[in-house]
Scaffold this motif. Sequence first.
Motif, PDB file in Angstrom:
ATOM      1  N   THR A  45      -0.996  -5.317   4.438  1.00 35.80           N
ATOM      2  CA  THR A  45      -0.338  -4.014   4.510  1.00 35.80           C
ATOM      3  C   THR A  45      -0.186  -3.518   3.082  1.00 35.80           C
ATOM      4  O   THR A  45       0.375  -4.226   2.238  1.00 35.80           O
ATOM      5  N   THR A  47      -0.289  -0.014   0.026  1.00 39.32           N
ATOM      6  CA  THR A  47      -0.330   1.385  -0.396  1.00 39.32           C
ATOM      7  C   THR A  47      -1.159   1.453  -1.672  1.00 39.32           C
ATOM      8  O   THR A  47      -1.169   0.522  -2.483  1.00 39.32           O
ATOM      9  N   GLN A  48      -1.850   2.555  -1.816  1.00 37.80           N
ATOM     10  CA  GLN A  48      -2.737   2.700  -2.969  1.00 37.80           C
ATOM     11  C   GLN A  48      -2.610   4.103  -3.539  1.00 37.80           C
ATOM     12  O   GLN A  48      -2.534   5.091  -2.799  1.00 37.80           O
ATOM     13  N   GLU A  49      -2.585   4.169  -4.860  1.00 36.86           N
ATOM     14  CA  GLU A  49      -2.631   5.442  -5.559  1.00 36.86           C
ATOM     15  C   GLU A  49      -3.667   5.310  -6.669  1.00 36.86           C
ATOM     16  O   GLU A  49      -3.618   4.367  -7.456  1.00 36.86           O
ATOM     17  N   SER A 143      -3.843   9.208  -2.819  1.00 34.37           N
ATOM     18  CA  SER A 143      -2.961   8.138  -2.350  1.00 34.37           C
ATOM     19  C   SER A 143      -3.152   7.955  -0.850  1.00 34.37           C
ATOM     20  O   SER A 143      -3.500   8.890  -0.128  1.00 34.37           O
ATOM     21  N   THR A 144      -2.908   6.734  -0.400  1.00 34.62           N
ATOM     22  CA  THR A 144      -2.959   6.450   1.035  1.00 34.62           C
ATOM     23  C   THR A 144      -2.331   5.096   1.309  1.00 34.62           C
ATOM     24  O   THR A 144      -2.448   4.175   0.491  1.00 34.62           O
ATOM     25  N   PRO A 145      -1.654   4.961   2.436  1.00 36.14           N
ATOM     26  CA  PRO A 145      -1.334   3.620   2.929  1.00 36.14           C
ATOM     27  C   PRO A 145      -2.569   3.066   3.644  1.00 36.14           C
ATOM     28  O   PRO A 145      -3.482   3.821   4.004  1.00 36.14           O
ATOM     29  N   GLN A 147      -3.887  -0.582   6.237  1.00 36.98           N
ATOM     30  CA  GLN A 147      -3.743  -1.943   6.749  1.00 36.98           C
ATOM     31  C   GLN A 147      -5.149  -2.530   6.952  1.00 36.98           C
ATOM     32  O   GLN A 147      -6.066  -1.828   7.377  1.00 36.98           O
ATOM     33  N   TYR A 170     -10.060  -2.638  -0.342  1.00 37.76           N
ATOM     34  CA  TYR A 170      -9.242  -1.425  -0.497  1.00 37.76           C
ATOM     35  C   TYR A 170     -10.164  -0.196  -0.490  1.00 37.76           C
ATOM     36  O   TYR A 170     -11.358  -0.290  -0.773  1.00 37.76           O
TER      37      TYR A 170
END
Length: 977
Positions: A45, A47-49, A143-145, A147, A170
Amino acid sequence: MTHHRLFYLVLLLLPFSLLAQSPYWQQEVNYKIEVTLDDQNHTLTATQELEYVNHSPETLTFLYFHLWPNAYQDRTTAFAKQQLLNNDDEFHFAPQEARGSISGLDFKVNGQAVKWEKDAQHPDIAKLTLNQPLPPGGRLTVSTPFQVKLPDSFSRLGHVGQSYQISQWYPKPAVYDQQGWHPMPYLDQGEFYSEYGSFDVRITLPANYTVGATGQLQNPAEQARLDSLAQVTAARKEFNAKDLEFPASAAATKTLHYRQDCIHDFAWFADKRFHVLKSEVLLPHSKRPVTTWLLFTNREADTWVKSVQDINDAVYYYSLWLGDYPYAHATAVDGALSAGGGMEYPMVTVTEPEAIIHEVGHNWFYGILGSNEREHPWLDEGINSYYETRVKAQRNPYAGMLSSEVNQNKIGRFLGVADLPPAAIDNAAFLSAASRGLDQPVTAPSAQFRTFNYGTVVYLKTAQLFQYLEKYLGTARFDSAMQAYYRQWQFRHPSPQDLQAVLEKSTGEPLGWFFQDLLPSTTLPDAHLATVTTTGGTTQATVRHTGKLALPVQVAALNAQGQVMETHWTKPGEREQTLTFTAAGIDQVVIDPEYLFPELDRRDNRYRMGKMFPKAEPLRLQPFLSVDRIDKKQLFWAPSLGYNTQDGFQLGAAFYNSFLTEHKLRYVVMPMYGFGDHRITGLADVRYQIPAQGLLRKVEAGILFQRFASFHSLAPSLTFHNRLHTPTTPRQQLSLAWHLVVDDLHPDVQAPRLAYRLLSENAVQGTLVEADVTQFRYGIQEFRQGTVVSLHTEHYAPTRFRLSLEKWRAYRPGKEIRLRGFAGIMTGTQTGEFYLGLAGSPDYLKQTPFFNRTDMFTQTGGPATIRQTDRQDGGFRNGVPVVSREWMATLNLTADLPVTPFAVYADLGRVQESSQLLYSAGLQLSFFRKAFQIYFPVAGSHYQKEVPGSFQDFRNSIRYSLNLNALNPFRLLDELQ
């Protein structure tokens, strides 16, 4: 200074002369990722920026992203299809819970939602449409979360229990360069191309995991923990290789923080069982220390402990020959990887111990020199393999890519290679395919390589050719040029043209003959000594090139002890040159004494001074196989054993002049002695390869003679083989043959016959049907959904036409369902033993070895209820004594049973002479690659007993088939390639 500014500064500090010559630019991507591992559900799980910087001169209205975990979502992805094509069906039949995917994506650009969609063909590619165009020099934040459901270990991303290999995990922007966008689906055979930038990654997971990762660890407590584990491992005396149990996960978690600039990917590997070893390398130029780490389980712990020198040597010697390693540490991790022996990422690799040097070396060729590996795999794997060979040679001069220590031990002496340089062994792998017309250009994209060639051409052939280039330029000049290449293109995306330009500028040598003529070619050069003369204390040797390529070649003068006294190189492009040697006491002149020239036939590469026959080489009788040598003509031999009821047991030997590589003229002569009738039996197969071009990879003229049991036969032939361009190109063969068969038991079968054959097969699986007499045959088969269509024609007294169609599909790993259809027609005068057989053909041309030919026929001319069948014609497995001299049609179904080695079969058929539907059914058992099959009948038509009356009847009704072609080592080598 922020990370992206530091990266941009690195670009600005690159040589101004190069920037002035070329309008080079590249994009920049800087990541911040936070990820949590759930080791109970095997999920991530996160998050990415990321900051995307447009250094291009173009305004961008969209961005392509890679969503590579989606390659594991189902059977329709490019990865899944390639796995099947490469004969790997593990993923194809994996249950849904074993597969993987990426989900929960919610892309925002500068905080605003954007339109995005997956590619219609590839679910692991996405396109983001920007709300506002991104001008040159502009920056934006995406950005996006997300899984990730981690798959089982089918390739690079995955897990085996609670051992985790987290790579290509990712969302990552595709590369945009001077050629445009490079969105590419994930492939197992075919690697990557990514933008450089910085990474700031935080990984949260149970506290008792040990992690090897890209980047510099920022946690002092975890650094101390690793140091402590390293001290414990260094003091440990033994490891229990059977203890691979996972300890329970800690209830507490920890967050590991990694940062790194000037990299284009981030991977991490986690396991609670890792032992740790720590060492240090002092770089040769800057004298800066680099920390090296080994993380491994008990599985091969003793080997890993001995591998510290491998990782240290890789870091040191690559730095020495190319340029210093730019990062603070290098890590090699033991993992349950399924993509070959290892897989590299910046600063960290997951690998087997024997591949540590190669995988760590990828920090230069992939990590620092970021070429497009999908399009130019040789720039990455091939050149890296060259340097791997050089590192190994520092410790062992006999260690090449394949040779290792083989040529120093008993095996090397037995195979006659103990005194050869490593290149002589290494080049045999790609020359084997090249001699059969199966070579592919070094410069081909990765997805176009046939599976065998991906290893032998991309890795071995490229490494060999760069050894050859190094020898031609001289090691000092070559190293200086490669150091210039490293300085100018580190942290950038060099192309083959960039490498050539740097090498030419540095050496002052035009190298088009190497980059444009040799690398893209599948033509093998051929140089030989035309004349050697001695006058007035000097020796002159004339070297002549045949074929398309006139490449430089080294020529050496040797003394009586075989030591090199003087060497010269011919010039590229000149087909005939005379070289002058001034050394005294020359015993012999040799072309390419180190076996670096990519030549197939070396038997004309030596001239022995003062000999009556200076170019003639002594003949050596060599068991089994060896590599082609300059100083010997080799005749190979292997024992042979046979049996049939007339000859009895037969013992003899097969003599042949080539195995690993095919010569223009090659032969197999196999004389045997039959102890039953006390006579000589055997065969002789002689073939001559005619040069082929265009659609043809080779043309063979051959003649086959056989003498066994009651017959002898002679069959001259002409065979055409098609060129195999890609993994999906079907293998096709067109043969013209004339058969003379003399059968003492059936004199009316003695006659010449003209045979015409066309067959097609896929490289992954072998031929399904062998022709009988005159035949026309064409087929296309694909792995796991195969088709072979065969049309045969025959003419002697009657004319016979036969058509067969075979299809198969796997329903689980190693288990298939096959359906074969057959139709045959005979016209003309019906005489002798010519017919269509429901339960097998009469084998007019004696192409199938039969143990018992005496009882093959009844007094009425039909087949007896014998136990052996060739599975031709109607293909019935049960011994149904039915023939037709008009027409016949059959269906043959075979279905492998789960778990057991048995299959069930059912045969249905009609013949013109009967209005009834004929059938048979039973169980089939296969051995030795299905070369030997036994059929146990359980039901049949009224022509045989429904239920055997006694055990003796049942035993006599059991039949078998024999296909020695499936075990033929020459054929197996062809199928492998």
